[in-house]
Design an enzyme around this catalytic site. Structure first.
Site, PDB file in Angstrom:
ATOM      1  N   ARG A  53       0.860  -1.180   0.000  1.00  0.00           N
ATOM      2  CA  ARG A  53       0.000   0.000   0.000  1.00  0.00           C
ATOM      3  C   ARG A  53       0.900   1.236   0.000  1.00  0.00           C
ATOM      4  O   ARG A  53       2.105   1.144   0.177  1.00  0.00           O
ATOM      5  CB  ARG A  53      -0.944   0.009   1.205  1.00  0.00           C
ATOM      6  CG  ARG A  53      -0.249  -0.306   2.527  1.00  0.00           C
ATOM      7  CD  ARG A  53      -0.863   0.377   3.702  1.00  0.00           C
ATOM      8  NE  ARG A  53      -0.725   1.823   3.604  1.00  0.00           N
ATOM      9  CZ  ARG A  53       0.415   2.480   3.865  1.00  0.00           C
ATOM     10  NH1 ARG A  53       1.517   1.856   4.231  1.00  0.00           N
ATOM     11  NH2 ARG A  53       0.460   3.803   3.745  1.00  0.00           N
ATOM     12  N   GLY A  54       0.258   2.409  -0.123  1.00  0.00           N
ATOM     13  CA  GLY A  54       1.024   3.643  -0.269  1.00  0.00           C
ATOM     14  C   GLY A  54       1.190   3.904  -1.762  1.00  0.00           C
ATOM     15  O   GLY A  54       1.540   2.990  -2.517  1.00  0.00           O
ATOM     16  N   ARG A  90      -7.002  -0.196  -7.334  1.00  0.00           N
ATOM     17  CA  ARG A  90      -7.231   0.968  -6.471  1.00  0.00           C
ATOM     18  C   ARG A  90      -7.288   2.212  -7.360  1.00  0.00           C
ATOM     19  O   ARG A  90      -6.373   2.455  -8.145  1.00  0.00           O
ATOM     20  CB  ARG A  90      -6.127   1.096  -5.410  1.00  0.00           C
ATOM     21  CG  ARG A  90      -6.069  -0.110  -4.468  1.00  0.00           C
ATOM     22  CD  ARG A  90      -5.275   0.176  -3.215  1.00  0.00           C
ATOM     23  NE  ARG A  90      -5.991   1.058  -2.321  1.00  0.00           N
ATOM     24  CZ  ARG A  90      -5.448   1.595  -1.222  1.00  0.00           C
ATOM     25  NH1 ARG A  90      -4.186   1.337  -0.912  1.00  0.00           N
ATOM     26  NH2 ARG A  90      -6.150   2.392  -0.445  1.00  0.00           N
ATOM     27  N   GLN A 201      -2.919   3.060   9.654  1.00  0.00           N
ATOM     28  CA  GLN A 201      -1.583   3.154   9.055  1.00  0.00           C
ATOM     29  C   GLN A 201      -0.588   3.870   9.975  1.00  0.00           C
ATOM     30  O   GLN A 201       0.622   3.727   9.811  1.00  0.00           O
ATOM     31  CB  GLN A 201      -1.647   3.893   7.705  1.00  0.00           C
ATOM     32  CG  GLN A 201      -2.248   3.089   6.568  1.00  0.00           C
ATOM     33  CD  GLN A 201      -3.733   3.337   6.421  1.00  0.00           C
ATOM     34  OE1 GLN A 201      -4.422   3.668   7.393  1.00  0.00           O
ATOM     35  NE2 GLN A 201      -4.258   3.175   5.229  1.00  0.00           N
ATOM     36  N   ASP A 241      -1.588  10.921  -2.434  1.00  0.00           N
ATOM     37  CA  ASP A 241      -1.929   9.873  -3.400  1.00  0.00           C
ATOM     38  C   ASP A 241      -2.107  10.441  -4.795  1.00  0.00           C
ATOM     39  O   ASP A 241      -1.968   9.729  -5.790  1.00  0.00           O
ATOM     40  CB  ASP A 241      -3.189   9.139  -2.949  1.00  0.00           C
ATOM     41  CG  ASP A 241      -2.877   8.329  -1.700  1.00  0.00           C
ATOM     42  OD1 ASP A 241      -2.872   8.925  -0.611  1.00  0.00           O
ATOM     43  OD2 ASP A 241      -2.570   7.131  -1.832  1.00  0.00           O
ATOM     44  N   ASN A 251      -5.089  12.911  -0.160  1.00  0.00           N
ATOM     45  CA  ASN A 251      -4.352  11.995   0.728  1.00  0.00           C
ATOM     46  C   ASN A 251      -5.379  11.283   1.614  1.00  0.00           C
ATOM     47  O   ASN A 251      -6.596  11.493   1.495  1.00  0.00           O
ATOM     48  CB  ASN A 251      -3.331  12.790   1.559  1.00  0.00           C
ATOM     49  CG  ASN A 251      -2.366  11.887   2.308  1.00  0.00           C
ATOM     50  OD1 ASN A 251      -1.795  10.968   1.720  1.00  0.00           O
ATOM     51  ND2 ASN A 251      -2.186  12.116   3.598  1.00  0.00           N
ATOM     52  N   LYS A 252      -4.881  10.463   2.500  1.00  0.00           N
ATOM     53  CA  LYS A 252      -5.728   9.640   3.364  1.00  0.00           C
ATOM     54  C   LYS A 252      -6.829  10.455   4.043  1.00  0.00           C
ATOM     55  O   LYS A 252      -6.600  11.588   4.478  1.00  0.00           O
ATOM     56  CB  LYS A 252      -4.821   8.961   4.416  1.00  0.00           C
ATOM     57  CG  LYS A 252      -5.490   8.035   5.384  1.00  0.00           C
ATOM     58  CD  LYS A 252      -6.320   6.966   4.729  1.00  0.00           C
ATOM     59  CE  LYS A 252      -5.548   6.117   3.747  1.00  0.00           C
ATOM     60  NZ  LYS A 252      -6.426   5.275   2.887  1.00  0.00           N
TER      61      LYS A 252
HETATM   62  O1  MRU Z   1      -4.726   3.586   1.602  1.00  0.00           O
HETATM   63  P1  MRU Z   1      -3.238   3.706   1.676  1.00  0.00           P
HETATM   64  O2  MRU Z   1      -2.665   3.212   2.970  1.00  0.00           O
HETATM   65  O3  MRU Z   1      -2.543   3.125   0.478  1.00  0.00           O
HETATM   66  O4  MRU Z   1      -3.015   5.272   1.642  1.00  0.00           O
HETATM   67  C1  MRU Z   1      -1.727   5.790   1.670  1.00  0.00           C
HETATM   68  C2  MRU Z   1      -1.666   7.233   1.891  1.00  0.00           C
HETATM   69  O5  MRU Z   1      -2.655   7.934   1.902  1.00  0.00           O
HETATM   70  C3  MRU Z   1      -0.304   7.819   1.991  1.00  0.00           C
HETATM   71  O6  MRU Z   1      -0.277   8.915   2.853  1.00  0.00           O
HETATM   72  C4  MRU Z   1       0.139   8.260   0.603  1.00  0.00           C
HETATM   73  O7  MRU Z   1      -0.050   7.231  -0.318  1.00  0.00           O
HETATM   74  C5  MRU Z   1       1.540   8.690   0.567  1.00  0.00           C
HETATM   75  S1  MRU Z   1       2.671   7.345   0.634  1.00  0.00           S
HETATM   76  C6  MRU Z   1       4.223   7.951   0.438  1.00  0.00           C
END
Ligand code: MRU
Length: 368
Positions: A53-54, A90, A201, A241, A251-252
Site C-alpha cells: 500500500r502507499g 485501487r 496506518q 496519493d 491523501n488519506k
Molecule cells: O490507503 P493507503 O494506505 O494506500 O493510503 C496511503 C496514503 O494515503 C499515503 O499517505 C500516501 O499514499 C503517501 S505514501 C508515500
C-alpha cells in the site's frame, strides 16, 4: 530501512526465479512476514488487500506485476489484460496508472521475445528511481527542518497522518525521508503520529520511527486540533496519493481536517510529493479525483492482538448500522503551505509546479 538490525526494501525481485517479494503490510506492525508473488493475479490481490500500500509502492508493485504477466505470456493481449486488472485494484493513487502506462510505453515497440527482460529491467528502474526521489525529497525537507530548529531552538514537533513512511515506498518514505535524515544529523525532532482509522496506518509509522529511534507519540485522529491549539505542533507533514497541477492534495481521509486546523492555528502544512504522484491532467482535486470507497468491514471492526498474542478481529458496530468508508479526501491548494518535491519546495500553485516541471518534462504517460 531498518527492521531490527537488518536493512530491507519494502519489495524486491528475484528475476531468475520470477518472484516478487513483498513485506505483507497487513501483518505489520506485530508480525514481519515476507511473501513471494509469482503471478499478476497475486500482485493485484496484494494491492487490493493492501498487503502492499502507499501510492509510490502500489505503482512499483504494479510494474512488477506486469513483468510477471509478460514473463508468462508476452503478447499484446496479455499486457492489456494485466494492465486492466492492475489498474482496477485501487482508483485514487495516480502512481498506479502512471507506472502501468510507463511499462506499456517501454514494451510497445518490442518483439514479444524481447519483452520479458525489458519489463523486469523497467520495473526495477521504477523501483530504484522511487528510492532516489524519496532521498531527494528528504534532502529538501531536511533543510526545512533544520531552519525550523534553528528558529525554534528546541525540538521540532511534526504531526503526520497515515503512513508516508518507507513501507509506503520502496525505501526511505516521503514524509519519513526528511525525518530520518534530520534524526541522523542530530536535529531534535518529535513526531505526533495520527492513528489513522480505519486501517491504522499510523501504527506502521510508529513502528518505522521506533525502529530508527525517532521520538514519537501516537495520538487518535481527533487529537490534532487540540495539540495545535496548545502550540504542540510546529508543522504538519503528510504524503499524497494524487496532487493536481494547481497543488490540490489528495491523501488519506482526515488529512483535510488537519489542514483546516493547521490554517486556523497558523501552522504550516506541507505535502511530501514525488513527481509520479502529480496528475498534470487535472486542476480541481475535489471535483476530479476519484475517491476510493472501501469495504464497510474496515469501519465495523477493529483488529489487534488477543491475550495470546495472535491477530484477532472484533466487531464494534451494532448490526444494521449504515457505514460509509471513503478512503481519501482532498485538501485544496490554498490550505497547503508547500509541496516538498524531489526538485525542491514549491508553493501549491500551477505556476510554481510548472517552474519545476516545464511542459516537455512532465510525464504524460498515464494518459495513454
Ligand atoms: O490507503 P493507503 O494506505 O494506500 O493510503 C496511503 C496514503 O494515503 C499515503 O499517505 C500516501 O499514499 C503517501 S505514501 C508515500
Amino acid at each position: 530501512m531498518k527492521v531490527g538490525d537488518r536493512y530491507f526494501r519494502s519489495l524486491w525481485a528475484d528475476v531468475p526465479a520470477g518472484r516478487l517479494h513483498i513485506i505483507d503490510q497487513t501483518r505489520l506492525p506485530h508480525a514481519f512476514e515476507v511473501r513471494a508473488l509469482t503471478t499478476v493475479e497475486q500482485v493485484a490481490e496484494a494491492i487490493r488487500a493492501m498487503r502492499v500500500r502507499g501510492a509510490p509502492l502500489i505503482g512499483v508493485a504494479a510494474a512488477f506485476g506486469l513483468a510477471l504477466a509478460v514473463r508468462r505470456e508476452p503478447s499484446d493481449a496479455s499486457i492489456s489484460k494485466a494492465s486492466k486488472e492492475l489498474r482496477a485494484t485501487r482508483p485514487t493513487a495516480v502512481n498506479l496508472a502512471w507506472a502501468i502506462a510507463r511499462m506499456r510505453e517501454r514494451l510497445k515497440g518490442l518483439k514479444p521475445a524481447e519483452r520479458s527482460e525489458a519489463a523486469w529491467a523497467e520495473a526495477q528502474a521504477i523501483a530504484d528511481e522511487d528510492v532516489a526521489l524519496n532521498q531527494a525529497i528528504g534532502r529538501h525537507g531536511l533543510e526545512l527542518l533544520q531552519r525550523e530548529h534553528d528558529h525554534l531552538k528546541r525540538p521540532v514537533n511534526i504531526l503526520t497522518h497515515c503512513n508516508a513512511g518507507w513501507v509506503a515506498t520502496v525505501d526511505w518514505g516521503t514524509v519519513t525521508a526528511p525525518i530520518f535524515m534530520a534524526h541522523e544529523m542530530g536535529i531534535p525532532i518529535h513526531v505526533w503520529v495520527d492513528e489513522t482509522r480505519p486501517r491504522n496506518q499510523g501504527l506502521l509509522t510508529a513502528w518505522e520511527l521506533a525502529s530508527h529511534g525517532v521520538p514519537h507519540t501516537l495520538v487518535v485522529d481527533n487529537a490534532g486540533g487540540h495539540l495545535m491549539q496548545h502550540k504542540q505542533v510546529d508543522l504538519v507533514m503528510v504524503g499524497a496519493d494524487r496532487v493536481t497541477r494547481r497543488g490540490d492534495v489528495c491523501n488519506k481521509i482526515g488529512t483535510y481536517l488537519k489542514a483546516l486546523a493547521a490554517r486556523d492555528n497558523g501552522i504550516p502544512f506541507y505535502a511530501c510529493v514525488p513527481s509520479p504522484t502529480i496528475d498534470w491532467t487535472i486542476e480541481d482535486g475535489v471535483e476530479e479525483i476519484p475517491i476510493e470507497e472501501r469495504d464497510p468491514d474496515e469501519v465495523r471492526t477493529v483488529r489487534g492482538l488477543d491475550a495470546k498474542g495472535a491477530y484477532a478481529t472484533v466487531n464494534i458496530v451494532t448490526p444494521g448500522t449504515q457505514i460509509a468508508n471513503p478512503a481519501f479526501d482532498v485538501t485544496p491548494h490554498d490550505l497547503v503551505t508547500g509541496i516538498i518535491t524531489e526538485k525542491g519546495i514549491a508553493r501549491a500553485s500551477e505556476r510554481e509546479l510548472l517552474a519545476f516541471w516545464p511542459r516537455d518534462q512532465r510525464s504524460k504517460a498515464y494518459l495513454t
